[in-house]
Each structure stands twice: as C-alpha cells, then as structure tokens.
Design a protein around this motif. Structure first.
Motif, mmCIF file in Angstrom:
data_model
loop_
_atom_site.group_PDB
_atom_site.id
_atom_site.type_symbol
_atom_site.label_atom_id
_atom_site.label_comp_id
_atom_site.label_asym_id
_atom_site.label_seq_id
_atom_site.Cartn_x
_atom_site.Cartn_y
_atom_site.Cartn_z
ATOM 1 N N VAL A 172 1.451 -1.436 -2.272
ATOM 2 C CA VAL A 172 1.050 -0.952 -0.946
ATOM 3 C C VAL A 172 1.934 0.225 -0.536
ATOM 4 C CG1 VAL A 172 0.810 -1.513 1.497
ATOM 5 C CG2 VAL A 172 0.146 -3.188 -0.235
ATOM 6 N N MET A 175 1.059 3.251 -2.603
ATOM 7 C CA MET A 175 -0.226 3.816 -2.196
ATOM 8 C C MET A 175 -0.067 4.698 -0.962
ATOM 9 S SD MET A 175 -3.682 1.951 -0.814
ATOM 10 C CE MET A 175 -3.087 1.801 0.879
ATOM 11 N N ILE A 176 0.657 4.217 0.030
ATOM 12 C CA ILE A 176 0.871 5.031 1.230
ATOM 13 C C ILE A 176 1.588 6.325 0.828
ATOM 14 C CG2 ILE A 176 2.003 5.143 3.492
ATOM 15 C CD1 ILE A 176 1.730 2.111 3.676
ATOM 16 N N ASN A 250 -10.241 -7.619 -1.745
ATOM 17 C CA ASN A 250 -10.207 -8.124 -0.381
ATOM 18 C C ASN A 250 -11.123 -7.352 0.569
ATOM 19 O OD1 ASN A 250 -7.952 -10.175 -0.641
ATOM 20 N ND2 ASN A 250 -6.982 -8.340 -1.482
ATOM 21 N N PHE B 184 -1.125 5.397 6.556
ATOM 22 C CA PHE B 184 -0.296 4.318 7.105
ATOM 23 C C PHE B 184 -1.176 3.129 7.510
ATOM 24 C CE2 PHE B 184 2.191 3.090 11.155
ATOM 25 C CZ PHE B 184 3.091 2.298 10.485
ATOM 26 N N GLU B 186 -4.225 2.405 6.553
ATOM 27 C CA GLU B 186 -4.835 1.764 5.379
ATOM 28 C C GLU B 186 -3.849 0.810 4.714
ATOM 29 O OE1 GLU B 186 -7.943 5.392 4.115
ATOM 30 O OE2 GLU B 186 -6.389 4.719 2.723
ATOM 31 N N GLY B 187 -2.588 1.229 4.629
ATOM 32 C CA GLY B 187 -1.579 0.368 4.025
ATOM 33 C C GLY B 187 -1.360 -0.901 4.831
ATOM 34 N N LEU B 188 -1.315 -0.768 6.148
ATOM 35 C CA LEU B 188 -1.146 -1.951 6.998
ATOM 36 C C LEU B 188 -2.310 -2.922 6.811
ATOM 37 C CD1 LEU B 188 0.110 -0.290 10.336
ATOM 38 C CD2 LEU B 188 1.470 -1.624 8.709
ATOM 39 N N CYS B 189 -3.523 -2.367 6.724
ATOM 40 C CA CYS B 189 -4.707 -3.219 6.527
ATOM 41 C C CYS B 189 -4.660 -3.900 5.164
ATOM 42 C CB CYS B 189 -5.989 -2.394 6.623
ATOM 43 S SG CYS B 189 -6.290 -1.735 8.263
ATOM 44 N N LEU B 190 -4.306 -3.126 4.145
ATOM 45 C CA LEU B 190 -4.271 -3.692 2.796
ATOM 46 C C LEU B 190 -3.244 -4.815 2.722
ATOM 47 C CD1 LEU B 190 -5.188 -3.760 -0.109
ATOM 48 C CD2 LEU B 190 -3.558 -1.936 -0.629
ATOM 49 N N ALA B 191 -2.071 -4.588 3.310
ATOM 50 C CA ALA B 191 -1.048 -5.630 3.321
ATOM 51 C C ALA B 191 -1.610 -6.892 3.975
ATOM 52 C CB ALA B 191 0.196 -5.142 4.067
ATOM 53 N N GLU B 193 -4.691 -7.942 4.583
ATOM 54 C CA GLU B 193 -5.790 -8.628 3.902
ATOM 55 C C GLU B 193 -5.370 -9.196 2.544
ATOM 56 O OE1 GLU B 193 -8.990 -8.998 5.040
ATOM 57 O OE2 GLU B 193 -8.598 -7.981 6.942
ATOM 58 N N SER B 194 -4.215 -8.732 2.034
ATOM 59 C CA SER B 194 -3.752 -9.225 0.735
ATOM 60 C C SER B 194 -2.724 -10.334 0.878
ATOM 61 C CB SER B 194 -3.125 -8.075 -0.065
ATOM 62 O OG SER B 194 -4.015 -6.989 -0.165
ATOM 63 N N GLY B 195 -2.524 -10.805 2.087
ATOM 64 C CA GLY B 195 -1.615 -11.918 2.278
ATOM 65 C C GLY B 195 -0.154 -11.524 2.429
ATOM 66 N N LEU B 196 0.088 -10.234 2.652
ATOM 67 C CA LEU B 196 1.452 -9.788 2.912
ATOM 68 C C LEU B 196 1.628 -9.607 4.416
ATOM 69 C CD1 LEU B 196 1.607 -6.995 0.184
ATOM 70 C CD2 LEU B 196 2.612 -9.271 0.030
ATOM 71 N N SER B 197 2.840 -9.699 4.886
ATOM 72 C CA SER B 197 3.096 -9.494 6.308
ATOM 73 C C SER B 197 3.159 -8.010 6.617
ATOM 74 C CB SER B 197 4.428 -10.151 6.694
ATOM 75 O OG SER B 197 4.981 -9.485 7.809
ATOM 76 N N THR B 200 6.549 -6.976 7.730
ATOM 77 C CA THR B 200 7.504 -6.755 6.638
ATOM 78 C C THR B 200 7.256 -5.396 5.991
ATOM 79 O OG1 THR B 200 7.584 -9.135 6.236
ATOM 80 C CG2 THR B 200 8.413 -7.706 4.484
ATOM 81 N N LEU B 201 5.984 -5.025 5.872
ATOM 82 C CA LEU B 201 5.684 -3.691 5.340
ATOM 83 C C LEU B 201 6.368 -2.620 6.193
ATOM 84 C CD1 LEU B 201 4.263 -1.665 3.496
ATOM 85 C CD2 LEU B 201 2.203 -1.937 4.881
ATOM 86 N N LYS B 285 -9.415 -1.440 9.993
ATOM 87 C CA LYS B 285 -9.352 -2.903 9.934
ATOM 88 C C LYS B 285 -10.729 -3.453 9.580
ATOM 89 C CE LYS B 285 -7.536 -4.164 13.967
ATOM 90 N NZ LYS B 285 -6.717 -4.823 15.030
#
Lengths: 293, 293, 293, 293
Positions: A172, A175-176, A250, B184, B186-191, B193-197, B200-201, B285
């Motif tokens: 992630v 990617m950013i 996802n 930015f 897109e990265g937050l969304c990917l995190a 939806e992929s089960g990451l916080s 934390t990102l 989102k």
C-alpha cells in the motif's frame, strides 16, 4: 538479551552491528561464514548453521535477500526447522511475498515455535542509523518479546495483526509512492513545457503542503535525467501490480494507481526497468513541442 | 518604506498588519471603509479611494477577493488607473486567472506604470505569520523594489518571469496536490478494505519518504469522513481542469492528473463541490464488500 | 465422420445436434446421462463414460461448463486419459484458462494422443445456428482433421498456434469489448446530462463508422437501467484483469483498458457483479446535477 | 423546390449535384465563381453574391470549410444578412462550434429570418452517395420545410432541438469514436506482443459483437503503420477536449475518454497531429520487449 541473527548482507550486517552496540549478545550466521568475522570483532559469536543458531538462542532474527533464501534457511538441511520448537521464536525481517511468509509461518507453528514476519521500510543508511520502520505481523507474544530489539533497529515498529499484513502494508505504501512519483513527474513536465522553471517548481513545492523527502531527494536528479537505482522501476511496477491485484480481490477501484501503473509499464517497455523508479519521468516527458490544434 | 494597500479582507488585513509591524508606512483602502479602523489603530493612514492611495504612494499592493474585484479596483471610477503612471508601481497579490492579470498589466503599462502579479501560496495562518510563498511575475525592477515588503509578508518570494507565470505556477502546484490527494485516498481505501488499519497507514506514511504536511493534516479527518472546506473541491477541480488545458496547449500528456480530475468531477456530481477537496475520498471509498470473481 | 461428444449443457447440446443434422455419427456422454435421450432421438449413440467414448471414437470433442469439469472429465476415473493414445484426438471447446488447457494438453500428449483447445466466441443462439467462431490452438494435424466439424459448428474457425493462444485471443477480444462498453456508456451519460436524447445518440451511432451489434443490442436496455446477464460483469472484469496481466508480462501499457477495468471494479463494489457487464453504466451515470465551479 | 447553395468545396459540390439530380432548382454561389460552371452544366443557376442568392431563394443552404468562412458569408458585405428576413430560411450545414452557430442564429433571427444548423456526419463518399447523416437543430418549422432536401443529401436526418445541439451530438459521437480507437489499438498491441497475429485479431473481431466499419477500414493500415489522414488526429483530440469540457460543465466523470485523450495528446507531442487519428497506435505500440520483473 540474546538473539540469533541469520544473514549478514548490507542490511543484516548493519542491523546485527546495531544490536551488538546496544548490548545484545548476538550469535551470527551467514552462508559465506567469513563475513561473520567483522561482527566477531564487535563481540558476536558464530553459529555454524541456522539450526545451530536456533538451538542456542531463544530468539532468532533473519534478514535475507529474497524469498528463495528465506525459504532455504528454514527448510533446507541444517535449517531453522530442525531446532525450532516450543519456547523459541523466529523473526523474518526479509522482504518476501505473503505466500512465502505463510509457508514459513505454518511450518514453524507446526513445530511448536512462534513466528513473526517483520519487513522493514528503509534501506542501508536507515539500517545503519537504527532508523528503520518495522512492519511486523504474526505472533503477538513474540512481537512483544522482540520490542527491545526492534527499538534498536528502527525508529518505530508496528504490529499489524495476522501474517501477510506486513507485506500488504508495504504494498500500500509503495503504491501511494508510485502514484505520487507520477504526479510529481507530470508537474515537472507541465512546468517545463509551459515556460516555467522546473527547478523553481521544486523550490515552491518544498515550501508547501505536500513538501516531502522524496521530492527533495529525487527532484534534482530527475531534472538532469539521472536515475541511479535506489529502488528499481521494475520492482516498483511489480509492487503496483500486486497492490492493484489486492484491490481487485477486495473490489477497490483505484484509477490513479492504475494510470500510474500503465506509465511504469510503458517505462519498462522502453528498457528503463533497471533504472530508479523515478525514470518514469522519461515516459512523461514529451518529445517536444507541437502547439494546440 | 511607504506602501499603499488595497483590500482588507482576511488575507489583506493580516498582510497590512505585518507591514505596519515591520515599520512600513501604510496607506490603506477598503471598499467598506470602516474596516480600516483596526489598521489605523496600528498606525495606518486611510486613503479615500484606490486612486487616492496610488496618488499618495510610490508602490501600491492589492489583495482582493476575486478577478471581478481586482478589475473593478483598477478600471472603475476613482480606480488605480486614474493615478498610476511613470515612476509608480502596482502589485496585485490576489489570486486571479492569467487573462485578468494580463488585462490589468496592459492598462497600467499603457499609463507608464509598472506592474507585478504576485499571487501567494498559503492562507490565513501563514498570512498572519508572514509565512506566505510569493509567486511574482511581470516588471523585474518593480519586483526588486518590492523585495523588502515580500520578505515581511512571506517566507520566500519567487520571480517567475512574464505576466501569467505566477498563475501558471499555482496551477501546476495545485495539480500535483490534487493527484497526490487521490493517490493518498486510494491507499487509505485499499488499506481499509484489505484488513489493515488506515490509522496505522497514516503513522507508517508519516515516517517514510513521502511524509508531508497534507497527509498529516487531512488524513485523520478523512478517516472520519469529515471534510471541512479549507480548499473547496470545486476550486481544486477547476484548477485541475485549467492545468490539464495548459497541458493541452503544450501537448503534455498527464494521465494521472486526468484520472484524478475525473474523480473530482465524480465528486462534484455527488454534490461534494463545496466540501474540502479531500472529500474525493467519498468517491473512492467502495460501497463495501464483494469478493473476487 | 464419427466423433465423440462430452457434455450436453446448453452449448454442447446445440453443437451435438448440429453435428447429427449434418450427417456426423455422434457418440454422446453427459454426467447426467438422461440428458442424452434427446440426442438419441436424433440418431446419437450413448457412451457410458468419457473413457468409453474415447475408446470408440477416433476424435472426441468436449464442451464443459468450467475448468473444474474440464479437468475432471480427463483425469478422473473412467476419464479421457484412460483410453486416449496414439492415433486418437481430443478437442476441448470449453472456455478455460491457459493453465488448465496446458495441463490437459501435456497429459494427453504424454499418452501419445493429440490435443486441440478450441474455445468459441458466441453463446446459445450462434451455437444453435452453427454460427460460432472457433479459436483453436495446439496440434495442427488434429485441427486439420477437425475442420469439417468446425465448419458445421461455426461460421469460421481459426488456428492460432501453440496451446494457450485460444484463451489469449479470447482475452484480447473481451478486453477491447470491455473498453468499448465503457466508452459507449460514457457517451450515453454525456448525451443525457448535456440535454441530448440518448435514444437519438443510439440512432446516430447506428448510422456511423462505429455502428456495431453490441451498441444495437445493449443500448436500449442500458437506457432503461436493465442489465439481464448475457455476460456477467464479474466475468468481464476477470477477463480485463487477466488481459492487463498479460500486458504486464509483455510490458504493454494499456491506459484505456486500465481505466475501464477500474470502472468495472467499482461496479463490483456496488454489488453489480452478477448483472450484465453493461451494468458498468450505473457507475458512470452521475448522481445528477451540479453545475460547473 | 428551389434552394440556394453557398460553398462548392468537395462536400458542397457533391451535395449541390445531388440536389440537382433529384429535380431541385439550385442557385449556387462560391467564393471562386469559376467553380460554379460544373454545376451550371447540370442545370444550376449562378448567384453573384450570398446576398443575391438569398434574395432569389426562399431557402438557402451553406456548406463552408470552417467557422471563419461561415461567419464571413453571413456578416460580410454582400452577405446573407443583407437579404435574409421574414419568410426566408438559412441552413448552415458546415461543421462549426456552438458559439459560431449561436452568433449566426441570433443575427438571422433578429432580421426575422429562420435558422437551422445542420452539421453532417460523413465525408466525401457519403456526400456523393447521398448517405450523410444530418444533425439538425434550431427552427423546427424550417427543419420540416427542409426535410425533402435532407432526404436527398443524407440517409437520415435528426432534429435535435435548440441551436448548439447539432455540434454537441457530433462531439459525443466523436468522443466515443476516439475512445474506441484507443481500445482497438491497445488490443492490437497486446495481441502482437503476446505472440498472437494482429491480422487474425482483425478477422476475429470482424465476426463478433463489436464488429464495425472503422475496425474494418482502419485496422489493416494501422498494422502497416500507415495513417493517411481521413480525420486528422489533432482534430480528434480537439473534439475529445471539447467533449471532456462539456462533461466538466455537467459534472460527468468520463475516465476512459480522459485516458484516451491523454494518449492523443501524447501523439500530438510526438508530431503525429496531422496524421489520421488512428496514428495514436504509434503511442501505444511498445518500443519492444522487456520481460516481467
């Protein structure tokens, strides 16, 4: 605290050195054993094999070059698996894919051992300075035990939950970074072609809300068309591909990352795969002038 | 040094105040004259009209709300044009398009006066703290004369060449910012939806090579779905459109900016135009779950 | 000419029927054997197992529902492998991925048999009318032997070279189709929001240089928001993903396909995966009005 | 029926000829009057000036090369405006922007005349064959009067409502065409780089659901890298830009068209602006090989 340390490449050597300097007792192993001598001079003990290191130490850290090496050290003859078991912990800090990580995790857990994957963000210099960022996942109790070591190796460590999450977090972030690099390069090109000084753009950006170390470090060399590979473009493109795949699993639409990925692919097709990922700038730079229709 | 100052809105008041505090003699004018009183308390003199200010001062700065106001102050009755001439300089620091800037520049030069456009990067807080970034263009001699004032108003000023370049530089910077915001988000969304916080990102990003003030400032509120308009999305989208047009004129392909622009347009179509530009996060989102085919 | 035929689903039944009608002697098998009766009425013989069919016939065609079924019919007990060998040919016309196709190919060649993969383009109606398009690859001699059968089943057959090329050709065609669908949908939306009649746009398109059956067939139902699944969106998105992966392997940048793929992913995230792939129209349709900034 | 006809370029000559052949009485005018002789041989009368033609005929059609010519014929000395008025109709079939069309419309209506804009889809061959598509807008009563002429000139005419809608419809159609061209080109490249024959891809496409005249006509020359300008790339890119602007006004996100537009811009930067718009293929073609990371 006593730890084993497998792998004394550029990164591993710097990390083991830091541990020794901070009072850890460290038993090192490297495929080419002669590389251990420098560490011995700093107080390290040498283990003959990965198995021997694990036999001696409650906790063993590995920092290996790629998934193949990471698997070999665990599964081959005299490997970690032969001595791992109840009460022992294994921490792989190599950068490997989630699948490799899972394979190692399962084998170690089956033997009764504990496992943490802990890829790091940062390269040689941060490793030497103990300024890595540790993205750990797996066995929480083992993670807690390792915090004193992580505190020496990095400026910050994160526990991210289940095995695979360390690798995912790196994807992630990369990617950013890849998308931001494209946005940056497009801006430099637009400035240049519009009669503005790209160097001034760098200065203006550095004073504003999106000022960041990457712009500062890579901007000037990009303007000179110099792309010394700190992080090769083909690896960045691979990470973007994997991040987009993760998004696919996802159902996350990421149009900007997708556009950036295509630019990196174009760069690969132009033979820039082994240059730094900032070489995507060569794709975005026009071939020069052609007024509006 | 003596300067005239036209326009005492949020920005103008802060800027004129700074000039007074640093020992400049300032003659102020504002459409609603009562707003001048606060400045008078700090030592300012009041001019009855823009023309009166220009008549009195060798240099006059303007900070107006929009192109319409910028044109009116110059061209209307009792405006700048009536008194500008040989030996006098006019500096418009308002954010206006290149066309407006050109119109003002030509009229003033025809009267024998000197003109500099000098839009700023930064809003209320930096204006109060004298931490703006000044993007100046036009008459170089006038720019040189104004440096002492720019040094008080901003942390840095740039001279960018011919009229229009100040506006263009702002477009390029905002275009990069708009693309980076999308990357930015897109990265937050990917995190997520992929089960990451995602939180934390944010922490991991803040320790890495693309750490920047915007991520730090806007990230937490984006995660809460809160988009207080510091810079309205519809204005960001307009700037992206104009930057893409500038690229069009010069045949610069910018696929990442184009993808980002479409996301901002989608956001507008969802009624988010008056929210902060970070509200593009709502477009990216997902509506939630749907496993891979 | 005598052929075996495995699999009497919607497609297989229509195809076997066509072969019988054109004078082929056909031995059929289906997992649910009762389905064979209708074909027997038209002159077919029944084989008890795939192995029995192969034992009896020099050439055997399979038309199965998915990769799992395609593998099972070959590798399971009483499967094709038990009787295939020197002098016998096996033709799999199911739509499967390249990997499945390779697995079957290798197993059959190891037994001395010949193999052709021959996925088709076209669904129920073209199958009934003998109007399929056959995308064959593998053993050229077997392909030549099968031409009389392909001539009955399809309006045209292609020999595409090595195993895997049939699947790849389908991916390329579907990728183009997916992008074209997005372009079409964007145009319908733009017409609608700009005060033009989308129905008239359909009429105009149908008279011009890009008039095509898909616009004609799917346009009217898209305007009604009706997306009866002829080809489910999630399958189209999977094909776009695989085509983009194929492009990745070969360093082919495809920015339009990438943008289209993200729109299909967005559609999946909105729960439209089981609708027709034209349902991507729902993603592109705005939420309605919001004038320009 | 009697009509005036202004402009005897390639298109105009073919159209006036068709009208004469179908029994219309036609009074022609052309800036270079000698060009009228060929039409006189077919039975046409010559008007000395646009004003003279309008004075003589109840209905006058114009087919001019560009907006400048369209304006000149109306507003210059001896122009249409001098004789237009109550009971007379003017039909401009030139391809002009909405703004030009509005200017002409307003001037004519102010004089009491009726106006229809009627740009056509189709070029020389369809003009000769009376197979144009007429996209008319403006005065409905005049449109109805003109239907007999439109029926001769085109295979179909549409009445699209208010002035400007003819131009908009052309933009939407061209935007779809530009995106479809990119999708097509990406597919040809993917086939080629993946070891499939692009020629075979053309054949397969021509048998499927998105078979269309453009693929058939332009595909073979694209494979040969030949881009004879039927519709110059710079004009296509201009239309895509205008269509995206139209989408911007109405908040319609069109990510595929945006990606296609950037590819056309890239093509312009490579000096391909005067080639056919299919020359975007040169941008998408890779520089050749570079295996996956």
């Amino acid at each position: 605290m006593e730890v084993g340390f497998l792998g004394l490449g550029i990164m591993g050597k710097a990390m083991a050195t830091n541990l020794l300097r901070h009072g850890f007792r460290v038993t090192v192993w490297n495929r080419t054993l002669s590389k251990c001598q420098e560490l011995v001079a700093l107080g390290a003990t040498v283990g003959e094999t990965p198995a021997a290191v694990v036999a001696k130490c409650k906790f063993t850290i590995a920092m290996l070059s790629d998934p193949r090496a990471a698997l070999s050290v665990v599964f081959d003859k005299d490997g970690v698996l032969e001595q791992i078991g109840e009460g022992k912990g294994y921490v792989d800090m190599s950068t490997v894919d989630a699948e490799t990580s899972c394979k190692i995790s399962e084998a170690i857990k089956q033997k009764g051992g504990a496992f943490v994957e802990a890829p790091v963000s940062g390269s040689k210099k941060p490793a030497e300075d103990g300024q890595l960022v540790v993205l750990a996942a797996g066995d929480k109790a083992l993670y807690d035990d390792m915090v004193p070591a992580f505190d020496v190796l990095g400026k910050k460590s994160f526990f991210l939950g289940e095995i695979g999450n360390g690798a995912k977090m790196k994807l992630v972030v990369n990617m950013i970074m890849g998308s931001v690099m494209n946005a940056f390069s497009e801006g430099l090109c637009l400035a240049d072609e519009s009669g503005l000084s790209p160097q001034t753009l760098l200065d203006v950006l550095d004073l504003g809300g999106i000022a960041n170390p990457m712009f500062k470090m890579k901007g000037p060399s990009m303007l000179q068309g110099s792309y010394n590979p700190a992080f090769p473009l083909k690896h960045m493109q691979k990470d973007m591909r994997l991040a987009l795949s993760l998004g696919d699993e996802n159902a996350v639409a990421m149009p900007v990352a997708a556009a950036a990925n295509e630019a990196f692919k174009k760069a690969r097709s132009l033979g820039l795969g082994d240059q730094d990922f900032s070489a995507v700038h060569e794709v975005l730079k026009g071939a020069g002038g052609s007024g509006q229709a």
